[in-house]
Write a protein that holds these residues in place. Structure first.
Motif, PDB file in Angstrom:
ATOM      1  N   VAL A  64     -11.113  -7.345  -5.680  1.00  0.00           N
ATOM      2  CA  VAL A  64     -11.142  -8.632  -4.988  1.00  0.00           C
ATOM      3  C   VAL A  64      -9.965  -8.702  -4.032  1.00  0.00           C
ATOM      4  O   VAL A  64     -10.115  -8.855  -2.838  1.00  0.00           O
ATOM      5  CB  VAL A  64     -11.122  -9.809  -5.987  1.00  0.00           C
ATOM      6  N   GLY A  65      -8.756  -8.580  -4.526  1.00  0.00           N
ATOM      7  CA  GLY A  65      -7.569  -8.535  -3.678  1.00  0.00           C
ATOM      8  C   GLY A  65      -6.443  -7.904  -4.457  1.00  0.00           C
ATOM      9  O   GLY A  65      -6.035  -8.425  -5.491  1.00  0.00           O
ATOM     10  N   THR A  66      -5.913  -6.766  -4.008  1.00  0.00           N
ATOM     11  CA  THR A  66      -4.954  -6.026  -4.817  1.00  0.00           C
ATOM     12  C   THR A  66      -4.368  -4.864  -4.028  1.00  0.00           C
ATOM     13  O   THR A  66      -4.732  -4.630  -2.886  1.00  0.00           O
ATOM     14  CB  THR A  66      -5.642  -5.507  -6.091  1.00  0.00           C
ATOM     15  N   ALA A  67      -3.472  -4.098  -4.678  1.00  0.00           N
ATOM     16  CA  ALA A  67      -2.887  -2.891  -4.079  1.00  0.00           C
ATOM     17  C   ALA A  67      -2.987  -1.762  -5.102  1.00  0.00           C
ATOM     18  O   ALA A  67      -2.623  -1.940  -6.271  1.00  0.00           O
ATOM     19  CB  ALA A  67      -1.429  -3.129  -3.684  1.00  0.00           C
ATOM     20  N   PHE A  68      -3.479  -0.604  -4.668  1.00  0.00           N
ATOM     21  CA  PHE A  68      -3.685   0.498  -5.599  1.00  0.00           C
ATOM     22  C   PHE A  68      -3.749   1.810  -4.845  1.00  0.00           C
ATOM     23  O   PHE A  68      -4.013   1.853  -3.640  1.00  0.00           O
ATOM     24  CB  PHE A  68      -4.971   0.305  -6.411  1.00  0.00           C
ATOM     25  N   ASN A  69      -3.507   2.907  -5.571  1.00  0.00           N
ATOM     26  CA  ASN A  69      -3.543   4.250  -5.004  1.00  0.00           C
ATOM     27  C   ASN A  69      -4.728   5.009  -5.587  1.00  0.00           C
ATOM     28  O   ASN A  69      -5.010   4.923  -6.786  1.00  0.00           O
ATOM     29  CB  ASN A  69      -2.245   5.009  -5.324  1.00  0.00           C
ATOM     30  N   VAL A  70      -5.438   5.758  -4.731  1.00  0.00           N
ATOM     31  CA  VAL A  70      -6.593   6.544  -5.168  1.00  0.00           C
ATOM     32  C   VAL A  70      -6.415   7.982  -4.700  1.00  0.00           C
ATOM     33  O   VAL A  70      -6.133   8.229  -3.527  1.00  0.00           O
ATOM     34  CB  VAL A  70      -7.915   5.987  -4.602  1.00  0.00           C
ATOM     35  N   ASN A  71      -6.586   8.923  -5.626  1.00  0.00           N
ATOM     36  CA  ASN A  71      -6.487  10.346  -5.319  1.00  0.00           C
ATOM     37  C   ASN A  71      -7.746  11.015  -5.838  1.00  0.00           C
ATOM     38  O   ASN A  71      -8.024  10.988  -7.039  1.00  0.00           O
ATOM     39  CB  ASN A  71      -5.247  10.943  -5.988  1.00  0.00           C
ATOM     40  N   THR A  72      -8.528  11.646  -4.929  1.00  0.00           N
ATOM     41  CA  THR A  72      -9.791  12.280  -5.327  1.00  0.00           C
ATOM     42  C   THR A  72      -9.695  13.801  -5.367  1.00  0.00           C
ATOM     43  O   THR A  72     -10.705  14.483  -5.431  1.00  0.00           O
ATOM     44  CB  THR A  72     -10.927  11.882  -4.371  1.00  0.00           C
ATOM     45  N   ARG A  73      -8.491  14.344  -5.331  1.00  0.00           N
ATOM     46  CA  ARG A  73      -8.356  15.796  -5.348  1.00  0.00           C
ATOM     47  C   ARG A  73      -8.515  16.340  -6.765  1.00  0.00           C
ATOM     48  O   ARG A  73      -8.562  15.600  -7.725  1.00  0.00           O
ATOM     49  CB  ARG A  73      -6.998  16.186  -4.767  1.00  0.00           C
TER      50      ARG A  73
END
Length: 333
Positions: free
Chosen positions: A191-200
């Motif tokens: 909805v509203g936030t801060a996050f890190n995504v790593n798909t390696r």
């Protein structure tokens, strides 16, 4: 779930990909061969894109013979053995037409898709900040790709497809309109936030900094996983491996300040992260060292500082062995 980012159309739309296949450009060749080696799950799609480029470059009016044959075999396989002979002649012109139409569709799709979607990619040493149609921002790490619609009008969900690594700062909208990040392994609902995504590394790792997200695993009918700030969830649809740990989110977003932070990480993981973020390859003469642990920070813009720290910590010698290639030997000589 099918890969929604690295499709045939995606590879055909990349200028560097065409330079690799058709012109054998050295820089493009180095980049794409390395990318293909680290992403074997996309080998079939890459090969299909190569075949298509080589076919069109040769200006062949008819589709490749093997493609005609494969398509025709699929049609014939659905026909009973008894009436096959009398049916083949009746269906052959339509089968050939279907192949031609399919080939034309593959040519036209990249152009149509480019009109509806933005695709942004980065090379090694390149980090980009992307402003999305709703005012949300993506900080795209090196050697990564995102795709999103040019316009997010209406009430439908805001959707992004990611390959690689990125940090998201999602703007909250009235009515709580969903923001969804798609990877090979999960759908991240925000909805509203801060996050890190790593798909390696044939998996997706999500680290939540603040706010709240729900993860839907791309595996049968699984329930949503609700994440709290400080949660790190890692899921590999290929290996069927799931983990959930409490971490310091700042460590996993430090790449935005050109730093990689490690806490009791194996040397194998450290060197793999170094390669993923800088393109630098390090060979260990003694493979037993891969199990050694390292705690510290790598400044990705000053790798020499990291190598000096590593030399003092493990009593090793690091020598250059070509462009962006190094060898580690035990001892001071």
């Amino acid at each position: 779930m099918a890969d929604q980012t690295f499709t045939l159309e995606y590879f055909l739309s990349q200028p560097g990909f065409r330079e690799w296949v058709l012109e054998k450009d050295p820089r493009a060749t180095e980049h794409w061969e390395d990318w293909a080696r680290r992403h074997p799950e996309h080998a079939a799609t890459i090969q299909a894109a190569e075949d298509w480029l080589l076919t069109t470059a040769a200006q062949q009016a008819a589709p490749p013979a093997q493609l005609q044959e494969a398509t025709w075999e699929r049609i014939v396989a659905s026909i009973d053995e008894a009436p096959r002979r009398r049916t083949i002649m009746r269906w052959m012109p339509w089968a050939a037409a279907a192949v031609v139409i399919g080939i034309l569709a593959m040519v036209l799709l990249p152009e149509k898709e480019s009109e509806a979607f933005n695709t942004v990619s980065t090379a090694f040493g390149e980090v980009k900040t992307i402003s999305l149609p709703d005012g949300s921002e993506i900080r795209l790490n090196v050697n990564s790709t995102v795709k999103y619609a040019v316009s997010w009008d209406g009430d439908s969900a805001r959707e992004v497809w990611l390959g690689g690594e990125a940090f998201f700062e999602v703007k909250h909208e009235s009515g709580n309109r969903k923001f969804i990040v798609h990877t090979n392994d999960v759908d991240i609902q925000v909805v509203g936030t801060a996050f890190n995504v790593n798909t390696r590394r044939v998996q997706t790792q999500v680290v939540l900094q603040n706010g709240k997200v729900n993860l839907k695993l791309n595996w049968k009918d699984t329930s949503l996983i609700a994440m709290r700030p400080g949660d790190m969830v890692t899921w590999s649809a290929e290996r069927k491996e799931l983990s959930n740990n409490r971490v310091d989110p700042g460590h996993y977003a430090a790449w935005q300040q050109q730093r990689l932070i490690f806490q009791d990480a194996t040397l194998a993981d450290v060197l793999l992260a170094l390669e993923e973020n800088t393109g630098i390859k390090v060979q260990l003469e003694d493979s037993a060292m891969l199990k050694e642990t390292f705690t510290g920070t790598i400044p990705t813009d000053h790798i020499d500082v990291f190598f000096k720290t590593l030399s003092r910590s493990f009593d090793i010698t690091i020598t250059e062995n070509g462009k962006n290639r190094y060898v580690i030997r035990k001892g001071g000589q």
